[in-house]
Scaffold this motif. Structure first.
Motif, PDB file in Angstrom:
ATOM      1  N   MET A 199       0.833  -1.206   0.000  1.00 48.22           N
ATOM      2  CA  MET A 199       0.000   0.000   0.000  1.00 48.22           C
ATOM      3  C   MET A 199       0.865   1.252   0.000  1.00 48.22           C
ATOM      4  N   LEU A 200       2.019   1.178   0.673  1.00 50.71           N
ATOM      5  CA  LEU A 200       2.869   2.361   0.816  1.00 50.71           C
ATOM      6  C   LEU A 200       3.440   2.813  -0.524  1.00 50.71           C
ATOM      7  N   TYR A 201       3.936   1.881  -1.358  1.00 47.23           N
ATOM      8  CA  TYR A 201       4.583   2.279  -2.606  1.00 47.23           C
ATOM      9  C   TYR A 201       3.611   2.963  -3.573  1.00 47.23           C
ATOM     10  N   PRO A 202       2.396   2.435  -3.788  1.00 46.73           N
ATOM     11  CA  PRO A 202       1.449   3.196  -4.631  1.00 46.73           C
ATOM     12  C   PRO A 202       1.114   4.570  -4.047  1.00 46.73           C
ATOM     13  N   LEU A 203       1.041   4.643  -2.713  1.00 48.51           N
ATOM     14  CA  LEU A 203       0.741   5.934  -2.080  1.00 48.51           C
ATOM     15  C   LEU A 203       1.846   6.946  -2.371  1.00 48.51           C
ATOM     16  N   LEU A 204       3.101   6.524  -2.221  1.00 48.08           N
ATOM     17  CA  LEU A 204       4.210   7.444  -2.485  1.00 48.08           C
ATOM     18  C   LEU A 204       4.293   7.791  -3.972  1.00 48.08           C
ATOM     19  N   THR A 205       3.965   6.824  -4.841  1.00 47.54           N
ATOM     20  CA  THR A 205       3.978   7.091  -6.289  1.00 47.54           C
ATOM     21  C   THR A 205       2.904   8.114  -6.656  1.00 47.54           C
ATOM     22  N   CYS A 206       1.712   7.960  -6.078  1.00 44.62           N
ATOM     23  CA  CYS A 206       0.637   8.940  -6.323  1.00 44.62           C
ATOM     24  C   CYS A 206       1.066  10.318  -5.829  1.00 44.62           C
ATOM     25  N   ALA A 207       1.703  10.356  -4.655  1.00 39.18           N
ATOM     26  CA  ALA A 207       2.137  11.640  -4.098  1.00 39.18           C
ATOM     27  C   ALA A 207       3.156  12.314  -5.016  1.00 39.18           C
ATOM     28  N   LEU A 208       4.090  11.525  -5.571  1.00 42.99           N
ATOM     29  CA  LEU A 208       5.076  12.099  -6.497  1.00 42.99           C
ATOM     30  C   LEU A 208       4.390  12.610  -7.766  1.00 42.99           C
ATOM     31  N   GLY A 209       3.437  11.836  -8.296  1.00 39.25           N
ATOM     32  CA  GLY A 209       2.720  12.276  -9.489  1.00 39.25           C
ATOM     33  C   GLY A 209       1.954  13.571  -9.247  1.00 39.25           C
ATOM     34  N   PHE A 210       1.242  13.647  -8.127  1.00 39.01           N
ATOM     35  CA  PHE A 210       0.507  14.874  -7.808  1.00 39.01           C
ATOM     36  C   PHE A 210       1.467  16.044  -7.579  1.00 39.01           C
ATOM     37  N   ALA A 211       2.644  15.781  -7.003  1.00 40.28           N
ATOM     38  CA  ALA A 211       3.623  16.852  -6.778  1.00 40.28           C
ATOM     39  C   ALA A 211       4.108  17.426  -8.107  1.00 40.28           C
ATOM     40  N   LEU A 212       4.330  16.552  -9.089  1.00 42.12           N
ATOM     41  CA  LEU A 212       4.757  17.037 -10.407  1.00 42.12           C
ATOM     42  C   LEU A 212       3.620  17.796 -11.101  1.00 42.12           C
ATOM     43  N   ILE A 213       2.386  17.329 -10.916  1.00 44.05           N
ATOM     44  CA  ILE A 213       1.243  18.076 -11.461  1.00 44.05           C
ATOM     45  C   ILE A 213       1.171  19.459 -10.817  1.00 44.05           C
ATOM     46  N   PHE A 214       1.445  19.514  -9.506  1.00 43.46           N
ATOM     47  CA  PHE A 214       1.484  20.816  -8.829  1.00 43.46           C
ATOM     48  C   PHE A 214       2.546  21.720  -9.464  1.00 43.46           C
ATOM     49  N   MET A 215       3.745  21.162  -9.719  1.00 42.90           N
ATOM     50  CA  MET A 215       4.804  21.971 -10.331  1.00 42.90           C
ATOM     51  C   MET A 215       4.373  22.495 -11.692  1.00 42.90           C
ATOM     52  N   PHE A 216       3.705  21.638 -12.470  1.00 44.45           N
ATOM     53  CA  PHE A 216       3.222  22.067 -13.792  1.00 44.45           C
ATOM     54  C   PHE A 216       2.215  23.224 -13.652  1.00 44.45           C
TER      55      PHE A 216
END
Length: 254
Positions: A199-216
């Motif tokens: 559960m942790l790895y998908p959670l961290l992957t989603c967080a990284l994806g959303f962080a990059l969307i935030f940067m965009f």
């Protein structure tokens, strides 16, 4: 040349044009991979069942809501201490994005709370302090809209932003300082995460994806704000030129 010199408007806009497609594209790919893990490969929780899957949206939104405000507080220091012209542009661009993250965090938390706590909302410390964060975001956005002169608006909102930053440690440690319905931290802990790795790895992957969307989104919003300020400067210059200059009065005959 100091590091702050690299953040002048021309360099930022040039960097933004190059970085936006890459940041947005990579962000979407990572987010898609994270959501696949969240909804396909990650197991259901043994107590919460399938409702646990809202965590993959709720938790990254909570992290980004606080992270965005932390960056705004740093930008506020850049405005007040270093008087850098890009600091308030960055802060103004971040405020609506942070408000949306916080709103999604509150809504998804409420949707998660109903089946788990049998209530949509409780006035506990974590929920209330996050609601205050949302209201602070709205207040800062309203200030930016109410004050027309950008430099003056930047200084006032920077002061309000720094005052509002007092709420950040209250949000973070509220579940440790007060007994509430909200569960304590389970990822960023001194003794390590308590979440099952699947559960942790998908959670961290989603967080990284959303962080990059935030940067965009941040780069897009900064680009728009700089263009808006240039248009305003041109309009003011044109308005000054349109004002007729007073003609010299002939000297009176003596």
């Amino acid at each position: 040349m100091g590091i702050l010199d690299y953040a002048n408007p021309t360099r930022v806009m040039r960097f933004s044009r190059i970085a936006k497609p890459w940041v947005g594209g990579v962000g979407l790919l990572i987010l898609a991979y994270g959501l696949y893990g969240a909804f396909v490969t990650a197991p259901a929780d043994y107590q919460q069942g399938e409702t646990i899957r809202i965590m993959y949206l709720h938790v990254p939104m909570a992290w980004l809501a606080m992270g965005t405000y932390s960056l705004m507080a740093l930008a506020a220091l850049g405005t007040l201490v270093f008087k850098h012209p890009m600091a308030d542009v960055s802060a103004k661009a971040m405020a609506p994005i942070g408000a949306v993250f916080t709103a999604i965090c509150l809504v998804t938390g409420s949707l998660w709370g109903k089946p788990m706590w049998n209530t949509w909302w409780v006035w506990d410390a974590r929920l209330t302090s996050v609601l205050i964060l949302f209201l602070v975001y709205l207040g800062i956005i309203a200030l930016w809209q109410a004050i027309e002169e950008p430099v003056k608006a930047g200084k006032i909102t920077a002061i309000i932003t720094l005052i509002g930053a007092i709420n950040l440690p209250i949000i973070k440690f509220s579940v440790d300082w007060w007994y509430t319905l909200h569960q304590p931290a389970s990822v960023f802990r001194m003794d390590g995460p308590t979440i099952y790795p699947a559960m942790l790895y998908p959670l961290l992957t989603c967080a990284l994806g959303f962080a990059l969307i935030f940067m965009f989104l941040h780069l897009v919003a900064m680009d728009n704000e700089m263009k808006r300020r240039r248009i305003r400067a041109l309009q003011m210059r044109a308005a000054r030129r349109s004002i007729p200059r007073p003609t010299a009065q002939p000297a009176e005959a003596t």
